[in-house]
Design an enzyme around this catalytic site. Structure first.
Site, PDB file in Angstrom:
ATOM      1  NE  ARG A 183     -10.564 -36.470  21.252  1.00  0.00           N
ATOM      2  CZ  ARG A 183     -10.552 -35.217  21.734  1.00  0.00           C
ATOM      3  NH1 ARG A 183      -9.452 -34.698  22.216  1.00  0.00           N
ATOM      4  NH2 ARG A 183     -11.653 -34.499  21.728  1.00  0.00           N
TER       5      ARG A 183
ATOM      6  CG  HIS B 142     -20.850 -33.256  20.965  1.00  0.00           C
ATOM      7  ND1 HIS B 142     -20.699 -31.899  21.047  1.00  0.00           N
ATOM      8  CD2 HIS B 142     -19.794 -33.779  21.621  1.00  0.00           C
ATOM      9  CE1 HIS B 142     -19.590 -31.610  21.723  1.00  0.00           C
ATOM     10  NE2 HIS B 142     -19.023 -32.737  22.085  1.00  0.00           N
TER      11      HIS B 142
ATOM     12  CB  CYS C 100     -18.641 -31.236  25.141  1.00  0.00           C
ATOM     13  SG  CYS C 100     -17.099 -32.179  25.120  1.00  0.00           S
TER      14      CYS C 100
HETATM   15  N1  GLN Z   1     -11.697 -29.796  24.221  1.00  0.00           N
HETATM   16  C1  GLN Z   1     -12.443 -30.541  25.178  1.00  0.00           C
HETATM   17  C2  GLN Z   1     -11.956 -31.967  25.351  1.00  0.00           C
HETATM   18  O1  GLN Z   1     -11.428 -32.560  24.443  1.00  0.00           O
HETATM   19  C3  GLN Z   1     -13.917 -30.535  24.805  1.00  0.00           C
HETATM   20  C4  GLN Z   1     -14.214 -31.319  23.555  1.00  0.00           C
HETATM   21  C5  GLN Z   1     -15.624 -31.189  23.103  1.00  0.00           C
HETATM   22  O2  GLN Z   1     -16.278 -30.181  23.330  1.00  0.00           O
HETATM   23  N2  GLN Z   1     -16.118 -32.206  22.392  1.00  0.00           N
HETATM   24  O3  GLN Z   1     -12.132 -32.523  26.413  1.00  0.00           O
END
Ligand code: GLN
Length: 246
Positions: A135, A198, A101
């Protein structure tokens, strides 16, 4: 060699990048899996950390990087830029790396966050990331030609697009992966596995853990002599993960 037997086959040095800032949604578990599986395979794991300002350690055999908030990515970016030539060199020398990520994004060309700031990447992977309004959150299943079904959990605003020569790690069958449009999840380059997932990723995907271990050991010692590992618990976790709703 039975589980838990002391090492007789050599030491593998695993470096975790920026564990303070880049380590969310259980990413630390990836380090624990590599540590445990290395010892089950009969090797001695040595776990190292690199945080901003630290000297970069020598003789690293495997690199692992996790996810982080946009703010954490900003904190580490200067140090990461200073490491860029070293990390690019190691990638081209086929060092195995797992990038999740936030660090997956920053190993690309840039991340333009949702508030418009551009965090430069280190260009190891030919990809770019654009912060989106929506998101991408939830459980993911993705199918890979090398690793079969990959199970994990995503939570990111950045949407990543691969350059034309860069292969995705997998194709999503549940969830979004790299972005909301092309069904690609992650990227594969040399001995790098990069992914949005994750959960942590490796406990439910031991084939990826063993790929990284195999590459690290072969690179260091010439050949890999695997142990016999009982993966029935990981298999049960995979079966359960497959039934979970998005
Ligand atoms: N900050 C980054 C995003 O929101 C990565 C998030 C994450 O590592 N889960 O895209």
């Amino acid at each position: 060699m039975p589980n838990g037997t002391a090492n007789t086959k050599g030491t593998i040095r695993v470096l975790q990048l920026y564990p303070r800032e880049m380590n969310i949604y259980g990413d630390w578990g990836n380090v624990l899996v590599l540590k445990q599986r290395l010892s089950w395979h009969g090797y001695t794991p040595e776990i190292l950390e690199h945080n901003a300002g630290d000297p970069f350690p020598s003789d690293v055999d495997l690199i692992i990087g996790g996810g982080g908030q946009d703010s954490g990515q900003l904190v580490i970016q200067e140090d990461l830029q200073a490491l860029a030539p070293t990390l690019r060199g190691l990638a081209e020398e086929n060092l195995p790396m797992l990038l999740i990520c936030g660090l997956y994004q920053l190993f690309g060309n840039f991340f333009r966050t949702q508030n418009g700031s551009v965090i430069p990447g280190i260009g190891v992977l030919d990809l770019e990331t654009h912060g989106g309004e929506k998101r991408l959150i939830g459980n993911v299943v993705a199918t890979s030609p090398e690793f079969g079904d990959i199970h994990g959990y995503e939570n990111h605003s950045g949407q990543t697009f691969l350059g034309p020569e860069l292969a995705p790690l997998a194709t999503v069958t549940k969830g979004e992966g790299n972005n909301a449009t092309d069904e690609h999840e992650g990227a594969r380059y040399r001995n790098i596995v990069a992914s949005y997932l994750h959960g942590s990723l490796l406990p439910k995907n031991p084939a990826i853990a063993d790929f990284l271990i195999r590459k690290a050991v072969e690179r260091k010692f010439g050949s890999f002599d695997p142990g016999v590992i009982d993966d029935s618990l990981a298999e049960a976790a995979r079966r359960h993960a497959a039934t979970r709703p998005r």
